[in-house]
Design an enzyme around this catalytic site. Structure first.
Site, PDB file in Angstrom:
ATOM      1  N   GLU A  79      43.181 -84.505 134.697  1.00 46.89           N
ATOM      2  CA  GLU A  79      42.379 -84.739 133.491  1.00 46.89           C
ATOM      3  C   GLU A  79      42.628 -86.150 132.986  1.00 46.89           C
ATOM      4  O   GLU A  79      42.161 -86.533 131.926  1.00 46.89           O
ATOM      5  CB  GLU A  79      42.701 -83.708 132.416  1.00 46.89           C
ATOM      6  CG  GLU A  79      44.168 -83.615 132.039  1.00 46.89           C
ATOM      7  CD  GLU A  79      44.401 -82.658 130.894  1.00 46.89           C
ATOM      8  OE1 GLU A  79      43.895 -82.944 129.800  1.00 46.89           O
ATOM      9  OE2 GLU A  79      45.107 -81.654 131.079  1.00 46.89           O
ATOM     10  N   CYS A 111      44.430 -78.680 132.035  1.00 45.44           N
ATOM     11  CA  CYS A 111      45.606 -78.411 132.887  1.00 45.44           C
ATOM     12  C   CYS A 111      45.325 -77.384 133.973  1.00 45.44           C
ATOM     13  O   CYS A 111      46.234 -77.043 134.745  1.00 45.44           O
ATOM     14  CB  CYS A 111      46.775 -77.940 132.041  1.00 45.44           C
ATOM     15  SG  CYS A 111      47.296 -79.158 130.845  1.00 45.44           S
ATOM     16  N   HIS A 233      52.348 -72.303 132.733  1.00 45.15           N
ATOM     17  CA  HIS A 233      52.004 -73.692 132.417  1.00 45.15           C
ATOM     18  C   HIS A 233      52.903 -74.079 131.242  1.00 45.15           C
ATOM     19  O   HIS A 233      52.980 -73.338 130.258  1.00 45.15           O
ATOM     20  CB  HIS A 233      50.526 -73.803 132.041  1.00 45.15           C
ATOM     21  CG  HIS A 233      50.206 -75.092 131.340  1.00 45.15           C
ATOM     22  ND1 HIS A 233      50.436 -76.308 131.936  1.00 45.15           N
ATOM     23  CD2 HIS A 233      49.733 -75.359 130.095  1.00 45.15           C
ATOM     24  CE1 HIS A 233      50.105 -77.269 131.097  1.00 45.15           C
ATOM     25  NE2 HIS A 233      49.677 -76.724 129.966  1.00 45.15           N
TER      26      HIS A 233
HETATM   27  P1  HMG Z   1      54.691 -79.745 115.191  1.00 42.88           P
HETATM   28  O1  HMG Z   1      53.559 -79.132 114.451  1.00 42.88           O
HETATM   29  O2  HMG Z   1      55.222 -81.042 114.721  1.00 42.88           O
HETATM   30  O3  HMG Z   1      55.911 -78.766 115.310  1.00 42.88           O
HETATM   31  O4  HMG Z   1      54.264 -79.960 116.700  1.00 42.88           O
HETATM   32  P2  HMG Z   1      56.249 -77.434 114.502  1.00 42.88           P
HETATM   33  O5  HMG Z   1      56.429 -77.752 113.076  1.00 42.88           O
HETATM   34  O6  HMG Z   1      55.280 -76.343 114.897  1.00 42.88           O
HETATM   35  O7  HMG Z   1      57.675 -77.143 115.146  1.00 42.88           O
HETATM   36  C1  HMG Z   1      57.800 -76.851 116.510  1.00 42.88           C
HETATM   37  C2  HMG Z   1      58.909 -75.819 116.643  1.00 42.88           C
HETATM   38  O8  HMG Z   1      60.161 -76.436 116.321  1.00 42.88           O
HETATM   39  C3  HMG Z   1      58.777 -74.615 115.709  1.00 42.88           C
HETATM   40  O9  HMG Z   1      59.228 -73.473 116.446  1.00 42.88           O
HETATM   41  C4  HMG Z   1      59.768 -74.945 114.576  1.00 42.88           C
HETATM   42  O10 HMG Z   1      60.256 -73.782 113.914  1.00 42.88           O
HETATM   43  C5  HMG Z   1      60.860 -75.599 115.407  1.00 42.88           C
HETATM   44  P3  HMG Z   1      58.251 -72.197 116.610  1.00 42.88           P
HETATM   45  O11 HMG Z   1      58.027 -71.656 115.270  1.00 42.88           O
HETATM   46  O12 HMG Z   1      56.960 -72.753 117.197  1.00 42.88           O
HETATM   47  O13 HMG Z   1      58.968 -71.318 117.530  1.00 42.88           O
HETATM   48  N1  HMG Z   1      61.761 -76.468 114.592  1.00 42.88           N
HETATM   49  C6  HMG Z   1      63.099 -76.511 114.751  1.00 42.88           C
HETATM   50  N2  HMG Z   1      63.917 -75.835 115.591  1.00 42.88           N
HETATM   51  C7  HMG Z   1      65.254 -76.113 115.527  1.00 42.88           C
HETATM   52  N3  HMG Z   1      65.780 -77.012 114.642  1.00 42.88           N
HETATM   53  C8  HMG Z   1      65.005 -77.698 113.796  1.00 42.88           C
HETATM   54  C9  HMG Z   1      63.594 -77.463 113.831  1.00 42.88           C
HETATM   55  N4  HMG Z   1      62.528 -77.965 113.148  1.00 42.88           N
HETATM   56  C10 HMG Z   1      61.419 -77.349 113.620  1.00 42.88           C
HETATM   57  N5  HMG Z   1      65.536 -78.571 112.943  1.00 42.88           N
HETATM   58  C11 HMG Z   1      53.107 -79.026 118.620  1.00 42.88           C
HETATM   59  C12 HMG Z   1      54.350 -79.000 117.745  1.00 42.88           C
HETATM   60  C13 HMG Z   1      53.375 -78.280 119.918  1.00 42.88           C
HETATM   61  C14 HMG Z   1      51.934 -78.376 117.870  1.00 42.88           C
HETATM   62  C15 HMG Z   1      52.736 -80.515 118.919  1.00 42.88           C
HETATM   63  O14 HMG Z   1      53.781 -81.119 119.621  1.00 42.88           O
HETATM   64  C16 HMG Z   1      51.446 -80.677 119.703  1.00 42.88           C
HETATM   65  O15 HMG Z   1      50.360 -80.706 119.128  1.00 42.88           O
HETATM   66  N6  HMG Z   1      51.525 -80.810 121.077  1.00 42.88           N
HETATM   67  C17 HMG Z   1      50.368 -80.945 121.929  1.00 42.88           C
HETATM   68  C18 HMG Z   1      49.609 -79.638 122.088  1.00 42.88           C
HETATM   69  C19 HMG Z   1      50.340 -78.618 122.920  1.00 42.88           C
HETATM   70  O16 HMG Z   1      51.245 -78.912 123.665  1.00 42.88           O
HETATM   71  N7  HMG Z   1      49.870 -77.340 122.830  1.00 42.88           N
HETATM   72  C20 HMG Z   1      50.426 -76.267 123.617  1.00 42.88           C
HETATM   73  C21 HMG Z   1      49.413 -75.210 124.012  1.00 42.88           C
HETATM   74  S1  HMG Z   1      47.907 -75.906 124.673  1.00 42.88           S
HETATM   75  C22 HMG Z   1      48.278 -76.279 126.346  1.00 42.88           C
HETATM   76  O17 HMG Z   1      49.243 -75.833 126.860  1.00 42.88           O
HETATM   77  C23 HMG Z   1      47.317 -77.181 127.054  1.00 42.88           C
HETATM   78  C24 HMG Z   1      47.784 -78.620 127.201  1.00 42.88           C
HETATM   79  O18 HMG Z   1      48.779 -78.717 128.205  1.00 42.88           O
HETATM   80  C25 HMG Z   1      46.579 -79.516 127.538  1.00 42.88           C
HETATM   81  C26 HMG Z   1      45.715 -79.166 128.736  1.00 42.88           C
HETATM   82  O19 HMG Z   1      45.387 -78.015 129.019  1.00 42.88           O
HETATM   83  O20 HMG Z   1      45.252 -80.121 129.342  1.00 42.88           O
HETATM   84  C27 HMG Z   1      48.360 -79.174 125.929  1.00 42.88           C
END
Ligand code: HMG
Length: 390
Positions: A79, A111, A233
């Protein structure tokens, strides 16, 4: 006839940034990145690596002359391709010295591309049992500096050789897939960074998993207890765990423990490379097979593929006799050991450096890059690739 993965290999660029240091630079508790997201190191692609070179480097180490004679189909899942018209696979075909009597294409669905490639390869081998198909999944994940997605970037490629009588994993016939038009993650043609609705993407990843898992059980009559491991994935290593958790109670306690232990091993390589989009699921499979020494031939492995936008698929394979001798465990350990850490400031400078888009010429210093296959520059809007071994 058994059809499946005969060989597999991955390649990651030689640079990485430490997630603890990135967290400090971003004023975030490092535990958020290493525990909450589950990433330790993020691979950084220098300007001399793109999706073509990463894929070519992954395939280069894996293929022998006999394989090259038998490959008559190259399917490149990406991609983050380099051209809207010409397939990235055609460049790789030349760089690897494959025979001209080959069909070569690029496939795209976020992906999911390499999974689509594997299923197409299975059909091709069914009709042409003596041929082999090279399936590539190669990407550089970019969300932008100081964005929520930044901690889930990465770069790398996986190469898979699909054949009859495979040496590693024979694919089973049952498979469940699902498509729905959602805007969880996308990249308009004018942008070199992905756009994402992080929360929605997490929800949909899990919803698609539950959907295809249920459909798979209906089709196959199998249940969680029939699985030795499930690979996911992995956009980041906590993501697959969140999905696995939603179905874990369907298994006996003993199986739950086994699936969790195997999940952990299946995430180790990804934890140290980051999201490589199309190759991510297969990097996880390599991590599982190379790190979990208890696995025996005959074990059933589940594979969950998800490509935002979105398409999900659950399919399975059976480990084959002698699969360990097909793995390149030592080679991969050397690759990890040889990597070089860059500071956050160096990573930011690398991230901002881009190729010209106005037709001007750029020559790149490929001596800095230890990879065998590199991008050496751009001339008249044409990328110039070099195989240093030739
Ligand atoms: P965010 O919103 O900054 O993070 O970004 P958050 O606030 O949701 O925190 C993440 C986790 O860290 C949470 O855990 C928090 O509790 C924890 P969860 O509730 O999710 O289990 N946390 C802590 N843990 C320990 N100590 C601390 C602490 N503070 C917080 N101090 C997000 C996270 C993944 C949304 C962001 O990085 C993002 O947008 N990433 C890109 C999108 C992505 O990867 N999506 C995944 C599914 S889609 C997919 O897999 C397809 C993809 O590969 C693309 C494709 O298909 O081409 C992305």
């Amino acid at each position: 006839m058994k059809i499946g993965i005969d060989k597999m290999n991955f390649y990651a660029p030689h640079l990485f940034v430490d997630m603890n240091k990135l967290a400090v630079a971003r004023n975030v508790d490092p535990d958020k990145f290493t525990i909450g997201i589950g990433q330790d190191k993020m691979a950084i692609a220098p300007i001399t690596q793109d999706s073509v070179t990463l894929a070519a480097n992954a395939a280069l180490d894996m293929l022998n002359e006999e394989d090259k004679k038998q490959i008559d189909f190259v399917i490149f899942g990406t991609e983050t391709g380099v051209d809207s018209s010409k397939s990235a696979g055609v460049y790789v075909h030349e760089l690897l010295g494959l025979k001209p009597q080959t069909r070569t294409v690029e496939v795209k669905q976020a992906c999911f591309g390499a999974t689509a490639g594997i299923q197409m390869a299975k059909g091709h081998i069914t009709l042409n049992p003596d041929s082999k198909v090279l399936v590539l999944g190669s990407d550089i994940a970019r969300y932008g500096l100081n964005t929520p997605g930044e901690a889930t970037q990465g770069a790398g490629a996986v190469a898979l050789l699909i054949s009859a009588d495979p040496g590693i994993l024979a694919l089973e016939d049952n498979s469940a897939y699902f498509t729905s038009d959602i805007m969880d993650f996308w990249r308009p043609v004018y942008s070199d960074k992905a756009f994402v609705d992080g929360k929605l993407s997490n929800e949909q990843y899990i919803a698609f998993f539950k959907n295809v898992w249920k459909a798979y059980k209906g089709k196959s009559g199998l249940e969680l207890n029939d699985f030795e491991a499930i690979c996911f994935h992995l956009p980041y290593t906590k993501m697959g765990y969140k999905a696995l958790k939603t179905v874990l109670e369907e298994a006996s306690e003993e199986v739950q423990e086994r699936l969790l232990a195997n999940y952990k091993e299946s995430t180790q390589y990804n934890r140290n490379i980051g999201n490589i989009y199309t190759g991510s699921l297969y990097l996880s499979l390599i991590s599982l097979l190379e790190r979990q020494t208890d696995l025996e031939p005959g074990a059933r492995i589940g594979l969950y593929s998800y490509g935002s936008g979105a398409v999900g698929e659950f399919f399975t394979g059976i480990l084959q006799d002698g699969f360990r001798k097909q793995l390149a465990t030592e080679h991969h350990q050397k690759l990890f050991d040889a990597r070089k850490e860059v500071s956050v400031a160096e990573y930011e400078a690398i991230f901002e450096k881009t190729l010209p888009s106005d037709g001007s010429k750029m020559e790149l210093d490929i001596e800095e890059d230890p990879s065998t296959i590199c991008l050496s520059g751009i001339t008249e809007d044409k990328r110039q690739y070099v195989n240093k071994a030739k």
